[in-house]
Enzyme design. Sequence first.
Site, PDB file in Angstrom:
ATOM      1  N   HIS A 175      39.163  90.572  23.652  1.00  0.00           N
ATOM      2  CA  HIS A 175      37.754  90.166  23.505  1.00  0.00           C
ATOM      3  C   HIS A 175      37.483  88.975  24.419  1.00  0.00           C
ATOM      4  CE1 HIS A 175      33.854  89.582  21.784  1.00  0.00           C
ATOM      5  NE2 HIS A 175      34.158  88.331  21.489  1.00  0.00           N
ATOM      6  N   ASP A 177      34.830  86.432  25.824  1.00  0.00           N
ATOM      7  CA  ASP A 177      33.490  85.835  25.691  1.00  0.00           C
ATOM      8  C   ASP A 177      33.016  85.321  27.052  1.00  0.00           C
ATOM      9  OD1 ASP A 177      32.948  85.856  22.788  1.00  0.00           O
ATOM     10  OD2 ASP A 177      34.748  84.606  22.671  1.00  0.00           O
ATOM     11  N   ASP A 289      32.144  91.221  17.548  1.00  0.00           N
ATOM     12  CA  ASP A 289      31.953  89.777  17.340  1.00  0.00           C
ATOM     13  C   ASP A 289      30.531  89.298  17.085  1.00  0.00           C
ATOM     14  OD1 ASP A 289      33.185  87.325  16.961  1.00  0.00           O
ATOM     15  OD2 ASP A 289      32.986  86.720  19.054  1.00  0.00           O
ATOM     16  N   ASP A 426      40.895  87.440  20.925  1.00  0.00           N
ATOM     17  CA  ASP A 426      40.193  86.781  22.028  1.00  0.00           C
ATOM     18  C   ASP A 426      41.133  86.526  23.205  1.00  0.00           C
ATOM     19  OD1 ASP A 426      38.202  86.775  20.194  1.00  0.00           O
ATOM     20  OD2 ASP A 426      37.927  84.601  20.100  1.00  0.00           O
ATOM     21  N   HIS A 569      26.751  86.724  22.615  1.00  0.00           N
ATOM     22  CA  HIS A 569      26.701  86.242  21.235  1.00  0.00           C
ATOM     23  C   HIS A 569      27.216  84.822  21.028  1.00  0.00           C
ATOM     24  CE1 HIS A 569      30.544  88.498  21.679  1.00  0.00           C
ATOM     25  NE2 HIS A 569      31.021  87.413  21.103  1.00  0.00           N
TER      26      HIS A 569
END
Length: 1152
Positions: A175, A177, A289, A426, A569
Amino acid sequence: MKLKKQVTVCGGAIFCVAVFSLYLMLDRVQHDPARRQNGGNFPRSQISVLQNRIEQLEQLLEENHQIISHIKDSVLELTDTGAVSPSGQLPFRGANGSWVLPFDGRPTFLSVKPQDCQFAAGERGQTDVQMLDVYSLLKFDNPDGGVWKQGFEITYEQGEWDDEPLQVFVVPHSHNDPGWIKTFDKYYTDQTQHILNNMVVKLAEDPRRKFIWSEISFFAKWWESVDMHKQEAMRQLILNGQLEIATGGWVMTDEANAHYFAMIDQLIEGHQWLQRNLGVTPRSAWAVDPFGHSATMPYLLKRANVTSMLIQRVHYSIKKHFASSRSLEFMWRQTWDPSSDSDIFCHMMPFYSYDVPHTCGPDPKICCQFDFKRLPGGRVNCPWKVPPKAVVEANVAERAHLLLDQYRKKSKLFRSKVVLVPLGDDFRYDKALEWDQQFNNYQKLFDFMNAHPEMRVQAQFGTLTDYFSAVYKAHGVAQGARPPEYPVLSGDFFAYADREDHYWTGYFTSRPFYKSLDRVLESHLRGAEILYSLAVSHARHAGMEGRYPVSDYALLAEARKSVGLFQHHDAITGTAKENVVIDYGTRLLRSLIGLKRVIINAAHFLVLKNKDIYRFYQTEPFLETDDRRATQDTLPQRTLIELDPAGPRYMVLFNPVEQERLCVVTVLVNTARVRVLTEDGQTLPVQLSALWSSASQMSAEVFQASFMVRVPALGLAVFHLYDSADSPMTLRSDTLLRLSARGLSAHAVDPLPVRSQPADPQPFFINSQSLSLGFSGTTGLLESIRLKDDAQEVKVQVQFVTYGTRASKDKSGAYLFLPDGKAKPYHQKEPPVVRVVEGPLFSEVVAYYQHFQQTVRIHNVPGVDGLSVEITTAVDIRDQTNKELAMRMVTDIQSQEVLYTDLNGFQMQARRRYLKLPLQANFYPMPSQAYIQDSQHRLTLHTAQALGVTSLENGQLEVIMDRRLMQDDNRGLGQGLKDNKKTLNRFRLLLERRSNGNKVLDSASTSFPSLLSHMTSAFLNHEVLPLPVLPKKRGIPPLQTFAPLKGTLPCDFHLLNLRSIQSQEDPQSPSPYTALLLHRKGLDCGLEAPNLGFNCTTTQGQLAVSGLFKTLDLQLLQPMSLSLMYSSPPLANHSSVSLEPMELSAFKLKLR
């Protein structure tokens, strides 16, 4: 006798007007340098000058003749209605004290077909699970569930898989970000590039290895930085099914605060990139998420031809409820859908998190032992104190049986014998070692399981689509079809709580400054896309493509990426580190400046009367921008238009809304001697008012000029501004300061008078033709609204309240709202200074408090702009500690416990207040509007920025304006919210009356705004942009209105975008194709429909696209999927397209 009187009035009015027009005509000959400049091309001989003057006079007489005949028609129309103003053309004050404006001469009609109203009242298909009912049903208690803390004990019988072995798909993922603790670029440099570089090598080592990737923003950056060999290796991994791109959006979008324009735009951005570079079409969506899930997302995915989706962050009580009824997989249907057309297959992950300890099964202590990155000696370990063991010959049997037990328990929560096991977290897999640790150890476990048929399991690595395909196959249905007996669900998944009473409702408001900037940028992006597409099409049509700055496309491309990135997000949510927020802000501002340039360059070309003289100079813009921002974290400064007695300044107004617009526009000028003329020379009424630098101090150099304009749909209108001696059409605002503090006095600046008086507790009022507003004499805040024809006023009392945070260890932060009880009234020692401004075009009341200033304004114009109350609140809480400021409206509307809030500006969702839930659980996202209603009235608060909203008592509506929190809330950010800015929160408050016989359906789960409400939202979110023409030594060439539409768009259609599609060869330049995105809105026709100020018709969803754009030929009309990845056969160019209510559709056009 009556007729005689009318003729006398009529004749008198025409005589006054004729004299006045001649005065204007002479005035224009003296003042208009454009006319002088046009004559400047002739030889400077006396005869030429004389000839030129005669031609000018002839032209003026012709124009004057037209003006007089136009006024004659208006006067005749007025005598019919008995509304002749005593002075013919001048505004005057009516008997009730409100101003009456000169008649605009444009009667408008509203023609909504009854069939177009039936959708809102029609029957809905019954769904098995309606989320509102689930909320009523659940206790929301939190008993200890054993190893699965928030769940229950799962058991199974040994022989359950005898007939059909368990199929296990372990799906490795990472994941990433695009900004959170580090900036997007820093994450890329430190981690993401290594993950992708290792992926190319490590997946190729064994064809059984699989992986999924989601964020195209990162993937595109990597792709552009590597050589062709790596690109080809990556392409091969995708083609042979080892790597799957899931969702394929630019980011994994937030679903609470994001507007559907931007959600779609970031999806298009990702999908277009994939199509151009990889030829890939995502089939499955992956959203692990976002902090709660919106019902808009499944609809957008379905329209983009995605077949299956996965969600994760859902309230733990709801997860438990769905798990216990084996409803974690369902068909997600729109609440408004009368059929099953919107259904999409959705998988809800059952446990606490998407990390490895919470994905293999119910016991995190065991699952953590199978996260091989946590092997002893590494940097991460297992909090449950039992570390993983490397899989070897000696322990493989024991390890495999331990893991299989978890897989079996997890599968018991689902209806098929197929189980999904994500394997990641993550920024995982950034080192080659982890690839080896995870893939080698798991492969040994799989080999052992698959070699022992008595274990009744088939285990392998898989992609998300591998898993979904196996589920469909197990049930014998087609991809994306509903398996037998699977439930159908409607509703959404807000608010989210991950444990105890920790509700993630704070982020609905966190960092409102950037939530607001985001929407300004979105409006500019849409406006720039539309104007650019039209300008390039018109340039092609005129054979002038070579002279137009087509290269502006690069600015559009950059802005799309900035808007897309900010939908992430941790971006629009306000949940990133302070330095990351600055990085986002800098990108947003850079893109906003670029978009203003695109708009200016397009407007320049489109308003020129004679395109042959068009020249583009990069260094010499033709127009100025409407405002400027000094830095990414300051509010904009409006552009000052400096008038000069020597001649006029020209101004172009851009209306980004798809309907003609009648509204008040306010500009800053450097003189009180201002006159405004339309393109054809009609003088407009102007309201002159002061620019205030503080509560009682006005500027001596800068004035505000407000005037009523009519601007064509998606069009550009031209106005002339003069510095000229007093015009009877320029009227000064009447200003009263209500002062309570001693030592304060009003400082008037000539020629604007200011009165002052001591404040008294008696209520006071401001009025327009449509509304009367009452204000508290004590607070200066709104207290009541009365609609023009209503005898009864409706109580709408504005109060400000504050929330603190808990004294205990868990406190509010960027994500969580954990208040210390009910809100307390906002209090300050000194009473506020209150300014009351009244005039013919607008009246307003401004209340100055220490931490906010609230301006409540009404426009005295017909139509949409005059039917709602404009509320602007400047908030500054930078000196507060652990405080949240809220605006509460207390009304006498009997809303009981029901509130309606929008999801992503796309649809409305009913909410019910529950006493069994803590206060913070009753807050919801409000990206664009919320309303309360009863059998008589509906009160809608429209907002120009996403904020958190609630209704905690009958008749209340409450919005959090800003939050300042001094500590982290233990969700990984490691910071509080201490970087508050001075923020402008903008709203429109609309009170509507329910028409007789149209009783409100009692708390129905579906509800729709009225047509007026939809238009009010459009006006608020897409402001008219005033663009001053820069003075030129050579003079200004003749300009004319640009009205791009042939007819009118049906007024239940929203033109969401007109987006130039990028060229296949060069992503920085456009192809000959344009994407037209349309949304047909659902309407509630049960509210009284006043005059909207434009001609409004509906067509039962029919639209002839070939008849839409003036002077352009439509050479292609091709239906497309929403993200433009799939095309249907082209339609005949003259075909009408048809949209159902609420439908979003995309078409590929070729316009020339």
